[in-house]
Design a protein around this motif. Structure first.
Motif, mmCIF file in Angstrom:
data_model
loop_
_atom_site.group_PDB
_atom_site.id
_atom_site.type_symbol
_atom_site.label_atom_id
_atom_site.label_comp_id
_atom_site.label_asym_id
_atom_site.label_seq_id
_atom_site.Cartn_x
_atom_site.Cartn_y
_atom_site.Cartn_z
ATOM 1 N N VAL A 42 -6.360 2.983 1.434
ATOM 2 C CA VAL A 42 -5.500 2.453 2.491
ATOM 3 C C VAL A 42 -6.233 2.515 3.836
ATOM 4 C CG1 VAL A 42 -3.361 2.803 3.790
ATOM 5 C CG2 VAL A 42 -3.344 2.996 1.299
ATOM 6 N N ASP A 46 0.834 -1.205 0.000
ATOM 7 C CA ASP A 46 0.000 0.000 0.000
ATOM 8 C C ASP A 46 0.866 1.251 0.000
ATOM 9 O OD1 ASP A 46 -2.349 -1.410 -0.042
ATOM 10 O OD2 ASP A 46 -2.649 -1.357 2.120
ATOM 11 N N THR A 103 -6.364 6.716 -3.472
ATOM 12 C CA THR A 103 -5.449 5.682 -2.991
ATOM 13 C C THR A 103 -5.247 5.785 -1.490
ATOM 14 O OG1 THR A 103 -4.312 5.717 -5.132
ATOM 15 C CG2 THR A 103 -3.161 4.651 -3.312
#
Length: 421
Positions: free
Chosen positions: A57, A14, A53
């Motif tokens: 996470v 990640d 993104t």
């Protein structure tokens, strides 16, 4: 800004995804001209990709927690808004690094090298604390949802982890026992700090002595005395947010701001860059949700398309009648599924559900419906795949042929949880 703590670390895969998106965002920033950061950059695709993104996470920290779909959706919204505000700060901090001391423009390679510290600070060090906090907030929000479902049957009791790692100030709250509607829980419900491991449990009434409200509030003040900014005084279950409106990336006025509470339709004139950024971030989220909703709707209506070529024979109050599907009806059925009346995956199977349904009643309309000419409804009882009772409502329209005879068109129109029999 953040207290860096140990805890569950963010998976390296990640971090790498986030690093790649950070570089893409910095490329977009490097193309900017002017002496001040252009707020509109927040709506540029590379920036939105980074926010998506980062939010993904944080969403991973919520993924395994059992809760209602509504609560999950609201917590994920909180993650996205928080990620957007954090991104705004990263861009603001990186912007001055675009130029050398003499005012000349840096090459992208040198600029990217100079902003690596920002990436490490925000997206490695800070992110670890945020990831753990979001996970704890989600756990406690799910607990609150369960507590609320039980009403006042039980008392709630504050408990620490009970080991030598418990902060002395948090130990102050251990054992506080109060009803669910006591105002104490709105301010001192855990997590009460970065990496806080405290929890709340239900206890039977009469088993423990109820803590006087004033005493509990005093103990709460002692417990959060180091929280001088008041960041942690919120209840993730009541507010349905993983992170409060007032956090390291916002200002104290956010606590009472209607925009921060989700009302982006207000005629609001931002007084500073942060408020402008906040408003734009929330508008981007709203646009993103509309876009996703449109794609989802198109997908399921496409899956329902074969239904328009099928007929189902049903009992029509003592006589057999044929029921089909229409574009208008399918759109209405999708809207019902969107409201949670059935699972969207059941939409393409509605013909089979109708075949198994039993006739309940027939009802004519009290008022004309000029937009669709529906004259009456037939109601059928069945269950969805979760075992919940639902009613499938068949609409009927009347049509007169050239020879003077009447014929009827029938199509499945809506799904309800209850009907008047």
């Amino acid at each position: 800004m953040l207290t860096l703590v140990k805890g569950i670390d963010v998976p390296e895969a990640d971090r790498q995804r986030l690093r790649q998106k950070f570089e893409g965002m910095m490329r977009a920033l490097h193309k900017e001209q002017g002496a001040t950061l252009r707020i509109e950059i927040m709506a540029d695709k590379p920036v939105l990709d980074f926010i998506d993104t980062h939010a993904d996470v944080l969403d991973a920290a919520v993924e395994s927690v059992k809760m209602s779909d509504d609560m999950r959706q609201r917590l994920e919204r909180s993650n996205w808004i928080f990620s957007g505000m954090k991104t705004f700060h990263e861009l603001n901090e990186a912007f001055p690094s675009l130029t050398n001391e003499d005012g000349s423009r840096k090459s992208f390679e040198r600029f990217l090298n100079d902003v690596q510290k920002i990436d490490d600070t925000y997206n490695r060090n800070y992110l670890r604390s945020e990831y753990n906090f979001v996970q704890s907030s989600a756990d406690m929000a799910a607990k609150w949802e369960e507590f609320a479902a039980d009403g006042d049957r039980y008392l709630l009791q504050y408990r620490t982890a009970g080991d030598d790692k418990v902060r002395p100030e948090h130990a102050e709250l251990n054992g506080v026992t109060l009803p669910i509607d006591d105002g104490f829980w709105a301010e001192y419900y855990p997590p009460n700090g970065w990496n806080c491991r405290c929890t709340v449990v239900q206890v039977r009434r009469g088993k423990y002595e109820v803590t006087p409200h004033d005493e509990a509030m005093t103990r709460g003040e002692i417990a959060l005395q180091r929280d001088t900014r008041g960041i942690f005084r919120f209840n993730s279950g009541i507010q349905q947010k993983t992170v409060p409106d007032y956090n390291p990336y916002t200002i104290s006025q956010c606590r009472s701001c209607d925009i921060a509470k989700g009302n982006i339709k207000l005629a609001f004139i931002p007084s500073n860059q942060l408020c402008q950024g906040c408003q734009l971030i929330r508008q981007c989220y709203a646009d993103r949700q509309k876009s996703e909703a449109a794609v989802t709707k198109k997908h399921y209506l496409s899956q329902m398309e074969p239904l328009k070529h099928r007929k189902v024979a049903v009992n029509g109050n003592g006589h057999s009648m044929s029921v089909g599907f229409s574009q208008m009806g399918n759109k209405h059925l999708y809207a019902d599924a969107y409201k949670g009346k059935i699972d969207k995956e059941e939409l393409p199977l509605l013909d089979k559900m109708l075949q198994k349904a039993s006739f309940v009643t027939k009802a004519s309309l009290s008022k004309p419906r000029p937009n669709d000419d529906i004259k009456r409804f037939y109601y059928y009882r069945t269950v969805n795949r979760n075992g919940q009772e639902i009613f499938l409502n068949v609409a009927e329209t009347d049509h007169r042929m050239k020879n003077g005879q009447w014929f009827h068109k029938r199509f499945l129109y809506s799904i309800t949880r209850t009907i008047k029999e």
